[in-house]
Design a protein around this motif. Sequence first.
Motif, PDB file in Angstrom:
ATOM      1  N   ALA A 229      -9.189  -3.098   3.016  1.00 53.79           N
ATOM      2  CA  ALA A 229      -9.243  -4.431   2.399  1.00 53.79           C
ATOM      3  C   ALA A 229      -8.644  -5.503   3.308  1.00 53.79           C
ATOM      4  CB  ALA A 229      -8.558  -4.424   1.032  1.00 53.79           C
ATOM      5  N   PRO A 230      -7.471  -5.255   3.944  1.00 54.53           N
ATOM      6  CA  PRO A 230      -6.985  -6.261   4.897  1.00 54.53           C
ATOM      7  C   PRO A 230      -7.994  -6.552   6.013  1.00 54.53           C
ATOM      8  CG  PRO A 230      -5.223  -4.745   4.345  1.00 54.53           C
ATOM      9  CD  PRO A 230      -6.480  -4.184   3.729  1.00 54.53           C
ATOM     10  N   GLY A 231      -8.625  -5.500   6.535  1.00 53.29           N
ATOM     11  CA  GLY A 231      -9.608  -5.705   7.594  1.00 53.29           C
ATOM     12  C   GLY A 231     -10.768  -6.573   7.134  1.00 53.29           C
ATOM     13  N   SER A 232     -11.277  -6.286   5.934  1.00 58.38           N
ATOM     14  CA  SER A 232     -12.380  -7.085   5.391  1.00 58.38           C
ATOM     15  C   SER A 232     -11.949  -8.528   5.151  1.00 58.38           C
ATOM     16  CB  SER A 232     -12.878  -6.469   4.080  1.00 58.38           C
ATOM     17  OG  SER A 232     -13.506  -5.229   4.312  1.00 58.38           O
ATOM     18  N   ALA A 233     -10.724  -8.703   4.673  1.00 53.73           N
ATOM     19  CA  ALA A 233     -10.219 -10.055   4.419  1.00 53.73           C
ATOM     20  C   ALA A 233     -10.147 -10.862   5.711  1.00 53.73           C
ATOM     21  CB  ALA A 233      -8.848  -9.983   3.750  1.00 53.73           C
ATOM     22  N   VAL A 234      -9.626 -10.242   6.768  1.00 48.62           N
ATOM     23  CA  VAL A 234      -9.536 -10.919   8.063  1.00 48.62           C
ATOM     24  C   VAL A 234     -10.918 -11.330   8.561  1.00 48.62           C
ATOM     25  CG1 VAL A 234      -9.021 -10.593  10.509  1.00 48.62           C
ATOM     26  CG2 VAL A 234      -7.377  -9.840   8.792  1.00 48.62           C
TER      27      VAL A 234
END
Length: 307
Positions: A229-234
């Motif tokens: 999820a952090p990767g997708s958010a970035v």
Amino acid sequence: MKRQKITVVGSGNVGATVAHLTVLKNLGDVVLYDIVEGSPQGKSLDLQEAAPIEGFDCFVIGTNQPKDTADSDIIVITAGMARKPGMSRDDLLDTNVSIMRQVVRQITPHSPNAILIIVTNPSDVMAQVALQESGFAPEKVLGLGGVLDSTRFRSFIALELGVSFEAVTALVLGGHGDSMVPLVRYSYAGGIPIDKLLDEETLHLIVERTRKGGSEIVDLLKTGSAYYAPGSAVVSMMEAILKDKKSIMPVSAYVSGEYGLSNVYLGVPVILGSHGVEKIIELDLLPSEHADLLKSADGVKRILTRT
């Protein structure tokens, strides 16, 4: 036409995930930078070899040399110590402040026109450290918090309602921590306010789960923290910037008078485009919501005094 260049600092789970999603979307060439010899090189080569199958034409290189990051359009900083069970984001402060200062001093002089996206926790505080060390304009330095917190809120709402995840819009303000402010009043499913679809007790449980979303994953993994999820958010932030989409999304931005707050990074809704944060949107908050936002800001400022 010059291809966009994205540097990802840190080749751990978050950094590698950001690099992977970046090339899958063909957003630009990727430089994966890390001080650990072999790690960025190996992961970059592995990712490059997926290009014929996945159909992307981006180049991916791994390096331990800051000069290889020169002329980046975006620099994503993920380097730092990850949380372990029982730790808060704030427990990472001393170690990660030192890492952030070193990284920013080494990398940003090679890309003076870049936009920085800070992932390292506690991300609001780390964004302020990066701002101070880089000398960049505040609109060019962003923290991850708001997008990640909001996508967790959206996910929990959709799961509870049993509806499409894409049908849900939601908003979380404040610091990226336990004092974040999920705004039920500004959250919708298919355009319907969620407080018309869920009872107060259920909404309270969803809000609390959102605040503890990162800890829940850390406790389950035991040896690391979230990265998908952090990767997708970035990458959603990067796409808004690189394509000048003028997207409205909550990011950790430097406030200068908005919401009655100044000189602190907080999750707030912004218009995000090629110049970074192009405008901070001030919502009409209820007194209780504004009080919660002030409390969250105070928490971030208390941590800042320790840097």
